[in-house]
Scaffold this motif. Structure first.
Motif, PDB file in Angstrom:
ATOM      1  N   ILE A   1       0.845  -1.205   0.000  1.00 48.32           N
ATOM      2  CA  ILE A   1       0.000   0.000   0.000  1.00 48.32           C
ATOM      3  C   ILE A   1       0.871   1.242   0.000  1.00 48.32           C
ATOM      4  O   ILE A   1       0.610   2.206  -0.741  1.00 48.32           O
ATOM      5  N   PHE A   2       1.925   1.232   0.811  1.00 47.91           N
ATOM      6  CA  PHE A   2       2.825   2.383   0.850  1.00 47.91           C
ATOM      7  C   PHE A   2       3.507   2.572  -0.503  1.00 47.91           C
ATOM      8  O   PHE A   2       3.653   3.699  -0.993  1.00 47.91           O
ATOM      9  N   GLY A   3       3.910   1.467  -1.132  1.00 49.28           N
ATOM     10  CA  GLY A   3       4.534   1.549  -2.454  1.00 49.28           C
ATOM     11  C   GLY A   3       3.577   2.117  -3.491  1.00 49.28           C
ATOM     12  O   GLY A   3       3.963   2.947  -4.322  1.00 49.28           O
ATOM     13  N   ALA A   4       2.308   1.681  -3.443  1.00 47.02           N
ATOM     14  CA  ALA A   4       1.301   2.209  -4.374  1.00 47.02           C
ATOM     15  C   ALA A   4       1.097   3.697  -4.152  1.00 47.02           C
ATOM     16  O   ALA A   4       0.919   4.472  -5.107  1.00 47.02           O
TER      17      ALA A   4
ATOM     18  N   MET B   1      -6.473   0.002  -5.843  1.00 50.19           N
ATOM     19  CA  MET B   1      -5.289  -0.810  -5.555  1.00 50.19           C
ATOM     20  C   MET B   1      -5.295  -1.311  -4.116  1.00 50.19           C
ATOM     21  O   MET B   1      -4.939  -2.465  -3.843  1.00 50.19           O
ATOM     22  N   VAL B   2      -5.705  -0.437  -3.197  1.00 51.75           N
ATOM     23  CA  VAL B   2      -5.744  -0.834  -1.794  1.00 51.75           C
ATOM     24  C   VAL B   2      -6.694  -2.012  -1.602  1.00 51.75           C
ATOM     25  O   VAL B   2      -6.380  -2.970  -0.886  1.00 51.75           O
ATOM     26  N   GLY B   3      -7.846  -1.953  -2.247  1.00 54.20           N
ATOM     27  CA  GLY B   3      -8.781  -3.062  -2.142  1.00 54.20           C
ATOM     28  C   GLY B   3      -8.173  -4.368  -2.638  1.00 54.20           C
ATOM     29  O   GLY B   3      -8.332  -5.413  -2.005  1.00 54.20           O
ATOM     30  N   ARG B   4      -7.461  -4.304  -3.748  1.00 57.35           N
ATOM     31  CA  ARG B   4      -6.853  -5.524  -4.291  1.00 57.35           C
ATOM     32  C   ARG B   4      -5.717  -6.018  -3.391  1.00 57.35           C
ATOM     33  O   ARG B   4      -5.582  -7.220  -3.152  1.00 57.35           O
TER      34      ARG B   4
END
Length: 255
Positions: A20-23, A50-53
């Motif tokens: 998540i931090f990378g995204a 993205m967080v959901g995935r």
């Protein structure tokens, strides 16, 4: 045994938190770059998806979400609902004002044009309604959770008609599209109630083993003007969602 089980859970949490931090590191610069290119930034919504995935949700969309002049009305189980609906529809959200103060997610909510509602201050209600009407009239897809809480868990609480006030008098071309979020059997594990702290819930979800298939049902749009009032809109949207999530109960209610 508990220690042996805790270690993999901690690793899953660490890996997902790092992802998540990378995204976030990827999406934030792109968000600020997009306006320089003369384009509206899609990156807050993409990040939420993205967080959901990353959290293990695998979304399947049924139906077609409207792309503009729409108020999505969805059932509410978890903070993940925001990630999934935003990722699938590009909608901004109507949210409780305390979300604005959440670390990171409050900032992201503001980037995503969230309309914050202070339910404790009746003097501010008209201004909030006007803000939401302006967003809808301008074509911005907006989503809200008419239950107003996740306390219902996998059940479906009554929809608050007051949350549909911005639709009246009717705005030309604006529709309400009900969205049924179905986590299936894992829904009872995903559900977040007030008895669980936000941080504890996030750790639990991000530590969870495996993935969860989630179906987002974008249902037939409703015309607020034809329904005649906010109570009728709330009842119709709830009935459409209940017919998907609890078809036997919905059928019995019609008998």
């Amino acid at each position: 045994m508990a220690t042996a089980e805790a270690a993999p859970a901690l690793i899953r949490f660490a890996v997902r938190a790092a992802a998540i931090f990378g995204a976030l590191l990827v999406c934030v610069p792109l968000h600020y770059l997009w306006p320089l290119l003369g384009r509206r930034s899609p990156w807050p919504r993409r990040f939420l998806g993205m967080v959901g995935r990353i959290a293990g949700m695998r979304v399947r969309v049924r139906g077609t979400p409207l792309t503009s002049h729409v108020l999505f009305a969805a059932n509410h189980l978890s903070w993940l609902d925001i990630m999934l609906v935003a990722g699938a529809s590009g909608a901004a959200f109507v949210s409780r004002d305390d979300v604005a103060r959440w670390p990171v997610f409050g900032w992201l909510a503001r980037l995503n044009d969230t309309v914050f509602v202070d339910r404790s201050d009746r003097r501010a209600v008209q201004g909030q309604v006007d803000t939401l009407r302006a967003a809808l009239a301008g074509g911005q897809p907006v989503a809200l959770f008419p239950e107003g809480t996740t306390e219902g868990g996998t059940g479906l609480l009554p929809f608050r008609a007051s949350l549909f006030s911005a639709l009246f008098p009717p705005l030309p071309g604006v529709r309400v599209q009900p969205v049924a979020i179905d986590y299936g059997a894992p829904g009872s594990e995903i559900a977040w109630t007030d008895s669980e702290a936000a941080g504890a819930n996030a750790r639990r979800i991000l530590s969870r083993r495996g993935t969860v298939p989630v179906t987002l049902h974008f249902l037939a749009p409703l015309d607020p003007g034809a329904l005649g009032g906010r109570k009728a809109v709330a009842a119709a949207a709830r009935a459409e969602i209940e017919a998907v999530l609890r078809p036997s109960a919905a059928g019995a209610d019609r008998l």
